[in-house]
Design a protein around this motif. Sequence first.
Motif, short mmCIF file in Angstrom:
data_model
loop_
_atom_site.label_atom_id
_atom_site.label_comp_id
_atom_site.label_asym_id
_atom_site.label_seq_id
_atom_site.Cartn_x
_atom_site.Cartn_y
_atom_site.Cartn_z
N LEU A 14 16.21 24.79 12.56
CA LEU A 14 15.35 23.89 13.10
C LEU A 14 14.37 24.69 14.26
N TYR A 15 15.18 25.68 14.78
CA TYR A 15 14.60 26.37 16.04
C TYR A 15 14.21 27.76 15.47
N GLU A 16 13.60 28.23 16.39
CA GLU A 16 13.32 29.74 16.45
C GLU A 16 12.93 30.25 17.67
N LEU A 17 13.19 31.66 17.87
CA LEU A 17 12.92 32.61 19.11
C LEU A 17 11.53 33.09 19.01
N ASP A 18 11.03 32.92 20.31
CA ASP A 18 9.71 33.74 20.47
C ASP A 18 10.05 34.96 21.66
N LEU A 19 9.74 36.22 21.31
CA LEU A 19 10.08 37.18 21.99
C LEU A 19 8.62 37.94 22.47
N THR A 20 8.81 38.01 23.76
CA THR A 20 7.70 38.88 24.40
C THR A 20 8.27 39.91 25.41
N THR A 21 7.48 40.96 25.42
CA THR A 21 8.08 42.14 26.26
C THR A 21 6.73 43.04 26.96
N ASP A 22 6.87 43.58 27.93
CA ASP A 22 5.92 44.02 28.53
C ASP A 22 5.76 45.68 28.38
N GLY A 23 6.33 46.03 27.29
CA GLY A 23 6.68 47.52 26.88
C GLY A 23 5.32 48.04 26.25
N PRO A 24 5.27 49.07 26.13
CA PRO A 24 6.02 50.24 26.04
C PRO A 24 6.22 50.61 27.53
N ALA A 25 7.22 51.66 27.74
CA ALA A 25 7.67 51.82 28.98
C ALA A 25 7.69 53.22 29.21
N THR A 26 7.74 53.82 30.45
CA THR A 26 8.13 55.34 30.65
C THR A 26 9.58 55.18 31.29
N THR A 27 10.29 56.31 30.87
CA THR A 27 11.75 56.52 31.09
C THR A 27 12.04 56.41 32.76
N GLY A 28 12.82 55.64 32.91
CA GLY A 28 13.19 55.20 34.41
C GLY A 28 12.51 53.93 34.96
N THR A 29 11.56 53.38 34.21
CA THR A 29 10.80 52.29 34.83
C THR A 29 11.46 50.97 33.96
N GLU A 30 11.37 49.82 34.63
CA GLU A 30 12.09 48.68 34.29
C GLU A 30 11.10 47.87 33.13
N VAL A 31 11.68 47.38 32.26
CA VAL A 31 11.22 46.65 31.00
C VAL A 31 11.82 45.23 31.16
N THR A 32 10.74 44.22 30.96
CA THR A 32 11.20 42.74 30.67
C THR A 32 11.07 42.23 29.60
N ILE A 33 12.08 41.51 28.87
CA ILE A 33 11.88 40.92 27.70
C ILE A 33 12.29 39.57 27.94
N SER A 34 11.62 38.63 27.38
CA SER A 34 11.85 37.34 27.57
C SER A 34 11.92 36.45 26.04
N ALA A 35 12.80 35.44 25.83
CA ALA A 35 12.93 34.79 24.77
C ALA A 35 13.07 33.51 25.03
N SER A 36 12.50 32.47 24.17
CA SER A 36 12.19 31.11 24.35
C SER A 36 12.63 30.48 23.01
N LEU A 37 13.30 29.30 23.01
CA LEU A 37 13.67 28.50 22.00
C LEU A 37 12.46 27.57 21.64
N VAL A 38 12.01 27.56 20.68
CA VAL A 38 10.85 26.62 20.04
C VAL A 38 11.46 25.71 18.83
N ALA A 39 10.78 24.83 18.46
CA ALA A 39 11.00 24.09 17.20
C ALA A 39 10.12 24.90 16.13
#
Length: 436
Positions: free
Chosen positions: A30-55
Amino acid sequence: MALAVRARLGRILWLACLLPLAPARVAAGLYELDLTTDGPATTGTEVTISASLVAKDNGSLVLPTDTHVYRFHWIHTPLMLTSKVEKDLSSTISVVGNVPGDFPVSVWVTAANCWMCHQVARSFVILPITKFLVGNIMVSQNTSLPWPSSYLTKTVLKISFLLHDPSNFFKSASFLYHWDFGDGTLLVTDNSVVYYNYSVIGTFMVKLKVVAEWEEAKPGGTSKGIVQKTGDFSASLQLQETLRGIQVLGPTLIQTFQKTTVTLNFLGSPPLTVCWRLKPECLPLEEGECHPVSVASTAYNLTHTFRDPGDYCFSIRAENVISKTHQYHRVQVWPSRLQPAVFAFPCATLITVMLAFIMYMTLRNATQQKDMVEVADFDFSPMSDKNPEPPSGVRCCCQLCCGPFLLESSSEYLEIVRENHGLLPPLYKSVRTYTV
């Protein structure tokens, strides 16, 4: 009936309210996940990934108010996890990649108190990590055009480089920009924004090499060293000129049945779409009023032959990817002086041929209807054998040469000549037959 429908709707709403509190195996699907990211990225830099539960049904299903009902599970190896935050049925992680490559990151959701239960939702994302700088070239101009990557010549362009650094990793780095504008001009700056003006039309490839340098502590921690990263970027630009007008070269006074050529010189950059039509008055062309023609140069020839005298106007429309323009050319057509002679000669020739054919057919029919019959006059009397005649050669010569002097009348001479000549050969086989 109405009571039964109301009772059924009440049960459905009751189950919908209790569903978020049900076991995970009941809520699965009944639910699914929406994923977002601020990639691509350079080696050594920090990358953020977010997951949200939606119907799955676009939000009509009510999500549970208790955010601790479900738990998020991440797999991000070999990326290094730097932080993780869960809030309001969503989870956010930050990872760092030290080697280049494409790395899958997956996440799934289960009940908070049941790790072995069936998954409520699951998803994954591919995170690209590169050893080069990440960014884009941005081009803008004061004149906004509806066509992508198309710009005006002799108008200043703003070309800038936008570095992709969401974690602010390069805040202490210094940058050097090597610009190549594609027309032979090279420029080195320490600013990510430049202004350039193209004077000619065409397609140009802008190339940029970015060099970033900063100090970084060595593994021992006793000293610092210079670290450098580079990146190569490019953008294609289409430079056009607005159509400033159309120059028309051609006669304004011509005669009928005379082939006329009008030359169009376009004051703008091809490729062009040209459309023209003859009108009694100089009026703009409407859409669909003429057939457009593609022109790949700045010149085009129109050819037309006028058959009727009068006043005409060439109505011309031209456009390129930037602008369009109209132009008109008046023409006065007079009757041609050679027109009667041109028509009289074929008519006279035709009449002569027809008269000759009629005369030939008339003479031929008259000849076929004439029957030529010649009858010889033979003398069968007994006295004919008693008067021997001289030889035929002597007789003919005497009769022909001396006949006019010896004979009494000319009729007798003609009779002798006719008897000495053979019968005339018939022109055709005689139709009549005589039997003796």
